[in-house]
Design a protein around this motif. Sequence first.
Motif, PDB file in Angstrom:
ATOM      1  N   TRP A   7       0.731  -1.283  -0.085  1.00 30.71           N
ATOM      2  CA  TRP A   7       0.177   0.088   0.149  1.00 30.71           C
ATOM      3  C   TRP A   7       0.880   1.097  -0.172  1.00 30.71           C
ATOM      4  CZ3 TRP A   7       0.374   3.726   3.996  1.00 30.71           C
ATOM      5  CH2 TRP A   7      -0.546   4.967   3.676  1.00 30.71           C
ATOM      6  N   SER A  11       1.172   4.101  -2.967  1.00 34.17           N
ATOM      7  CA  SER A  11       0.711   5.193  -2.468  1.00 34.17           C
ATOM      8  C   SER A  11       1.683   6.397  -2.771  1.00 34.17           C
ATOM      9  CB  SER A  11      -0.258   5.321  -1.278  1.00 34.17           C
ATOM     10  OG  SER A  11      -1.026   4.525  -1.026  1.00 34.17           O
ATOM     11  N   ARG A  39      -5.015   9.031   1.445  1.00 29.95           N
ATOM     12  CA  ARG A  39      -3.591   8.758   2.182  1.00 29.95           C
ATOM     13  C   ARG A  39      -3.436   9.031   3.489  1.00 29.95           C
ATOM     14  NH1 ARG A  39      -1.525  10.506  -3.065  1.00 29.95           N
ATOM     15  NH2 ARG A  39      -0.927  12.403  -2.153  1.00 29.95           N
TER      16      ARG A  39
END
Length: 549
Positions: A7, A11, A39
């Motif tokens: 992740w 991101s 985020r």
Amino acid sequence: MSGFLDWYLDSHPAVATALGSLAHDHTLGDFSATGFTAREQAAAQWLTRLDAAATDGVDPADVVDRDLLVAVLRGERAMAGWPEWRRDPVVYLRPVFTTLFNAFLHRLRPEPELVASAEARLAEVPGVLAECRRNLDPDLAAPLLVRRALDQARTARGFLTRTLPAEVADERLRARLAAAAEPAAEAFDELVGFLTDFATRARGDWRMGERLYSTLLTERELLGYDAAELHRRGVAAYEELDQRMRELAARLPRTSDREPTDWHRAMADLQDDHPPTLEAMRAEYAATAERARAFLVEHGLVTLAEGEQCRVVPAPVFQRPMLAVPAYLAPPPLAPASRVGHFFVPYPPDGHTEEQVRARLRGNSRSQLVTIAVHEAYPGHHWHLSWLAGNPRTVRKVFRTPYFSEGWALYAEQLLAEHGFFTDLGQQLGHLEARIFRAARIVVDTALHCGDMTVEQAEAHMSGKASLPPETAAAEVSRYCAWPTQAPAYLTGALEINQIRADYLAANAGSRAPGGDRGGNAVLRSFHDTIAGSGALPLGLARRVALGS
């Protein structure tokens, strides 16, 4: 922790690329307000999950990894209330410059693929800069930070349309890249106009405040004290170093009418002995770094990473308006084959005057450049980060704190001083001057962000207490305003590492480390290899790893 790194890297593709992830080298990422908010929310959810994770019966190394991520995410939680993406244009500029520059610096792909990935990113630049204009809030953005970013934005056209294409050997590919760069350069031209006007409308404050500053020290850096205590420690360290430097200055031969113990004037006199040109300065740094490397081997103080190499090169053009001191770029740790780092020598910005060149050369005099080379190269940043790149734990390579990495580099200076690398009184004074400079940074950074010092007072403090030329002092203070809590990392980290070393050596007194005892330093080498190879951890975690507690 399963899935967290996937992740995070997805991101933050610009961060992933800087670390050497080829899976992320086609995009700059999402810079919309929605993207930033998403985020932040996802990071908060990860923190809740990791905080609640059971650690009973878990491998201690896995617990350290978890605690590292918790510290990182607590820092992000604290910073969510101080949204840099609404305050500082550099949030949008930095990924553009660094991803494009690093790609051609490290060359992890064949040239046609490098050009294709650069074209993809360049196509995103107008959109990223449009988000910058939309997201910046004049009530939050400080004019000082906007002007700082404006100086960097003005270098973009030359970087994108000249510097970047010049990195491409194939003429056809070079032409393709130059064509792709022009719309991005035009977007930067537009941003320069916007920021010029925005700087007159911005009315925010760059001061973080004591509460947030202390939260970052305790929750992200895992230090056992707050901003006020850090300030007191900086003052005490300065006073102790000032006394040592007075005593050393009294032993130096006097070439002027200075008072015997006036170390400021002694350093100014020593700065008359400097390399004659910028290229000569770079060459002397390179030669000194090689000499430090050989010294490490001779004394057996560390283990060198296989295939490591430190290239000593001029600072990239786009960094020169913002950095007046040497810098280092590590090998990309997610690229297993790479152990090549880059030590950037601080050339002045384009358009510099002869006086500016002279000032830069004096600030890198022969009495000073020895300790700087140790800090940036061996056994400082380059040794540490090339050695760390071999750590199999990816999380330790992705997340690093300057309180360890910069603390390590300053500790490295002390280590070589202890073993006699600084061969004359001038170099020894230069070593202490580098250390007292870091003590002054603690004092100034905490005072600035806690509201106890103005920018003008901070510049005067760095000029008077740390003997910086006015131009360098201004650049330093601008950096502190933009990057709160980073400047104290150097001496704070060095002092903490020194205490961990004392405890390690006491616990291992009389033992012999594996690998022989070259120079009688096997146990010390084992400490260095262990603590530096474990990452650039918050210092509480570094202590746990080194001492096995």
